[in-house]
Design a protein around this motif. Structure first.
Motif, PDB file in Angstrom:
ATOM      1  N   CYS A 131       0.851  -1.196   0.000  1.00  0.00           N
ATOM      2  CA  CYS A 131       0.000   0.000   0.000  1.00  0.00           C
ATOM      3  C   CYS A 131       0.883   1.241   0.000  1.00  0.00           C
ATOM      4  N   PRO A 132       0.304   2.412  -0.225  1.00  0.00           N
ATOM      5  CA  PRO A 132       1.105   3.637  -0.159  1.00  0.00           C
ATOM      6  C   PRO A 132       1.416   4.037   1.277  1.00  0.00           C
ATOM      7  N   SER A 133       2.471   4.795   1.434  1.00  0.00           N
ATOM      8  CA  SER A 133       2.799   5.416   2.709  1.00  0.00           C
ATOM      9  C   SER A 133       2.146   6.793   2.817  1.00  0.00           C
ATOM     10  N   TYR A 134       1.924   7.405   1.664  1.00  0.00           N
ATOM     11  CA  TYR A 134       1.304   8.735   1.607  1.00  0.00           C
ATOM     12  C   TYR A 134      -0.208   8.544   1.442  1.00  0.00           C
ATOM     13  N   THR A 135      -0.890   8.389   2.584  1.00  0.00           N
ATOM     14  CA  THR A 135      -2.320   8.114   2.602  1.00  0.00           C
ATOM     15  C   THR A 135      -2.824   8.288   4.021  1.00  0.00           C
ATOM     16  N   PHE A 136      -4.137   8.194   4.196  1.00  0.00           N
ATOM     17  CA  PHE A 136      -4.714   8.233   5.537  1.00  0.00           C
ATOM     18  C   PHE A 136      -4.314   6.982   6.311  1.00  0.00           C
ATOM     19  N   PHE A 137      -4.209   7.096   7.616  1.00  0.00           N
ATOM     20  CA  PHE A 137      -3.634   6.050   8.454  1.00  0.00           C
ATOM     21  C   PHE A 137      -4.338   4.703   8.325  1.00  0.00           C
ATOM     22  N   SER A 138      -5.657   4.702   8.168  1.00  0.00           N
ATOM     23  CA  SER A 138      -6.373   3.426   8.226  1.00  0.00           C
ATOM     24  C   SER A 138      -6.022   2.496   7.075  1.00  0.00           C
ATOM     25  N   THR A 139      -5.470   3.002   5.975  1.00  0.00           N
ATOM     26  CA  THR A 139      -5.047   2.119   4.896  1.00  0.00           C
ATOM     27  C   THR A 139      -4.110   1.048   5.431  1.00  0.00           C
ATOM     28  N   ILE A 197       5.048   7.047  -4.304  1.00  0.00           N
ATOM     29  CA  ILE A 197       3.992   7.604  -5.144  1.00  0.00           C
ATOM     30  C   ILE A 197       4.543   8.256  -6.397  1.00  0.00           C
ATOM     31  N   ASP A 198       3.647   8.539  -7.311  1.00  0.00           N
ATOM     32  CA  ASP A 198       3.939   9.325  -8.506  1.00  0.00           C
ATOM     33  C   ASP A 198       3.695  10.793  -8.165  1.00  0.00           C
ATOM     34  N   PRO A 199       4.633  11.704  -8.459  1.00  0.00           N
ATOM     35  CA  PRO A 199       4.470  13.099  -8.039  1.00  0.00           C
ATOM     36  C   PRO A 199       3.405  13.866  -8.809  1.00  0.00           C
ATOM     37  N   GLU A 252      13.650   8.022   6.935  1.00  0.00           N
ATOM     38  CA  GLU A 252      13.661   9.144   5.982  1.00  0.00           C
ATOM     39  C   GLU A 252      14.585   8.809   4.819  1.00  0.00           C
ATOM     40  N   GLY A 253      14.108   9.100   3.618  1.00  0.00           N
ATOM     41  CA  GLY A 253      14.879   8.826   2.420  1.00  0.00           C
ATOM     42  C   GLY A 253      14.454   7.558   1.704  1.00  0.00           C
ATOM     43  N   ASP A 254      13.663   6.704   2.383  1.00  0.00           N
ATOM     44  CA  ASP A 254      13.229   5.455   1.759  1.00  0.00           C
ATOM     45  C   ASP A 254      12.260   5.702   0.604  1.00  0.00           C
ATOM     46  N   LEU A 255      11.335   6.641   0.803  1.00  0.00           N
ATOM     47  CA  LEU A 255      10.303   6.927  -0.197  1.00  0.00           C
ATOM     48  C   LEU A 255      10.315   8.428  -0.476  1.00  0.00           C
ATOM     49  N   PRO A 256      11.242   8.892  -1.303  1.00  0.00           N
ATOM     50  CA  PRO A 256      11.460  10.330  -1.457  1.00  0.00           C
ATOM     51  C   PRO A 256      10.268  11.113  -1.980  1.00  0.00           C
ATOM     52  N   GLU A 257       9.493  10.532  -2.897  1.00  0.00           N
ATOM     53  CA  GLU A 257       8.358  11.281  -3.425  1.00  0.00           C
ATOM     54  C   GLU A 257       7.260  11.428  -2.374  1.00  0.00           C
ATOM     55  N   SER A 258       7.037  10.405  -1.585  1.00  0.00           N
ATOM     56  CA  SER A 258       6.049  10.486  -0.505  1.00  0.00           C
ATOM     57  C   SER A 258       6.474  11.526   0.527  1.00  0.00           C
ATOM     58  N   GLU A 259       7.748  11.531   0.859  1.00  0.00           N
ATOM     59  CA  GLU A 259       8.257  12.473   1.859  1.00  0.00           C
ATOM     60  C   GLU A 259       8.212  13.900   1.346  1.00  0.00           C
ATOM     61  N   ALA A 260       8.493  14.081   0.059  1.00  0.00           N
ATOM     62  CA  ALA A 260       8.442  15.429  -0.512  1.00  0.00           C
ATOM     63  C   ALA A 260       7.011  15.947  -0.535  1.00  0.00           C
ATOM     64  N   ALA A 261       6.076  15.093  -0.941  1.00  0.00           N
ATOM     65  CA  ALA A 261       4.673  15.514  -0.975  1.00  0.00           C
ATOM     66  C   ALA A 261       4.186  15.900   0.412  1.00  0.00           C
ATOM     67  N   ALA A 262       4.618  15.166   1.423  1.00  0.00           N
ATOM     68  CA  ALA A 262       4.204  15.460   2.786  1.00  0.00           C
ATOM     69  C   ALA A 262       4.676  16.835   3.249  1.00  0.00           C
TER      70      ALA A 262
END
Length: 412
Positions: free
Chosen positions: A88-96, A112-114, A355-365
């Motif tokens: 599943c994605p990391s950049y999502t609501f917690f319940s996922t 994720i895709d930016p 930090e650094g594992d999923l750069p696009e998710s972290e950047a979006a956050a």
């Protein structure tokens, strides 16, 4: 300074337009004294199934429970055939991921895709192929925009695992084939939380499937695994939708398409105003010297349809929180979805994410902001939002910006 106020969401405005329709059905539920399940819930399930174009729609207590039920129906987690892993994605609501974890299974995160903020299918494939005991794929149709379902279904077939669609923010979203999301995977999961495009007067959820056996199992699971009453063939949970929510949602469902249209019209209005000021679409790296460091959502190409549960813009990290403070001071609501990706949440620390594992998710956050998009917005309110966002960002032009999206320091 303008005295216009723009809340992030104005449910009172929606209710004012529906009061005469909703109050009689609430009174009827009270007079009937049938509060849990019953004819109102059955009618809502039938109407949702027809609206979505799916064989079975099954009400439950929340969107989080919808994911729990989906995993339980597929024997994922405690008491199931395996305590496997769900991608599943990391950049999502917690319940996922939280619902997966509650069942004793393990979430496995992909980036994720930016451009869309949905899962990147290429990275997901890479992660999935290196994951042992993979039990399911769970893409999220984030902010009301569909993932590439053709690609996800193909990946699921390739790996021999089911696709569970987290469509909590996406009832009425259409994918690239024109199909409603939540209807092509093994099970679809929806939320009726009040802030959703179709929101109740409290918690509520829905699971969908075209599989008769799975539908029967889902109905059994939401009632403690009991059929008939007090006879339990499996262990389920108490996840019943109450009649009051169903009655309200039935009224709101009649208006849902017009609300989708209003949100898309508001998104078009924002897109036009921001683009005229110099904004560029999401996925475009920030560049040196640009006068307006702003990225807007990329619209979905027909027959796909984005329902804009959220309208999410992107600005360089050093400006994001200051922009929100500026908007607050100008009586404009905003929100961050989501400030901390799941792979670096404290509760999942033992999974080894960093930090650094999923750069696009972290950047979006660190760079995204959601603006008001509800259909009741007035032209004056939308213009106020555009004016204040653009004014703030242009006032920062020429400064040095550390941009996560562009991968380095640029001059805006």
């Amino acid at each position: 300074m303008s005295d216009v106020t723009v809340p992030l969401l104005d449910l009172k405005a929606q209710y004012a337009s529906l009061r005469d329709e909703i109050e009689p059905v609430i009174r009827k539920v009270v007079e009937d004294q049938w509060f849990i399940m019953g004819p109102e819930v059955q009618a809502l399930e039938n109407e949702c199934a027809e609206y979505l174009g799916v064989k079975h729609a099954i009400g439950c207590a929340s969107g989080s429970d919808a994911i729990l039920l989906a995993c339980m129906a597929l024997d994922i987690g405690c008491g199931g055939g395996h305590n496997g892993r769900v991608l599943c994605p990391s950049y999502t609501f917690f319940s996922t991921a939280g619902s997966v974890w509650r069942l004793g299974a393990m979430p496995v995160f992909a980036d994720i895709d930016p451009t869309t903020y949905n899962l990147n299918i290429d990275h997901a494939r890479e992660v999935a192929k290196s994951t042992e005991k993979l039990a399911a794929l769970m893409p999220v149709h984030l902010f009301g925009q569909a993932v590439d379902m053709d690609a996800w279904l193909a990946l699921g077939e390739e790996l021999g695992v089911p696709v569970i669609e987290d469509a909590a923010q996406a009832i009425g979203t259409r994918d690239s084939t024109g199909a409603m999301v939540g209807t092509r995977g093994k099970i679809g999961c929806f939320s009726f939380f009040p802030s959703k495009n179709l929101g109740g007067f409290g918690d509520g959820g829905l699971v969908t499937t075209n599989d008769d056996d799975l539908a029967d199992r889902l109905r059994l699971l939401r009632l403690h695994g009991s059929r008939p009453k007090y006879y339990h063939s499996i262990v389920g949970l108490n996840s019943r939708l109450d009649a009051m929510q169903a009655a309200v949602l039935r009224i709101k469902l009649r208006h849902l398409e017009s609300w989708h249209q209003g949100r898309r019209a508001n998104a078009d209005f924002y897109d036009h105003g921001f683009t005229e000021a110099g904004a560029k679409p999401s996925g475009t790296p920030f560049e040196q010297g640009e006068a307006l460091p702003l990225r807007t959502p990329t619209p979905a190409a027909a027959p796909a349809r984005h329902i804009y549960n959220q309208y999410v813009i992107r600005v360089p990290e050093p400006l994001r929180d200051d922009l929100r403070e500026h908007l607050k001071n100008r009586n404009i609501g905003s929100e961050i979805y989501y400030p901390v990706p799941l792979h670096i949440q404290e509760c999942f620390e033992h999974l080894g994410g960093k930090e650094g594992d999923l750069p696009e998710s972290e950047a979006a956050a660190k760079e995204t902001v959601a603006l008001p998009i509800y259909p009741e917005l007035t032209t004056e309110q939308k213009n106020h939002v555009i004016t204040e966002v653009v004014a703030f960002l242009k006032s920062k032009a020429g400064g040095v910006i550390e941009s996560k999206a562009s991968g380095g320091t640029v001059t805006a």
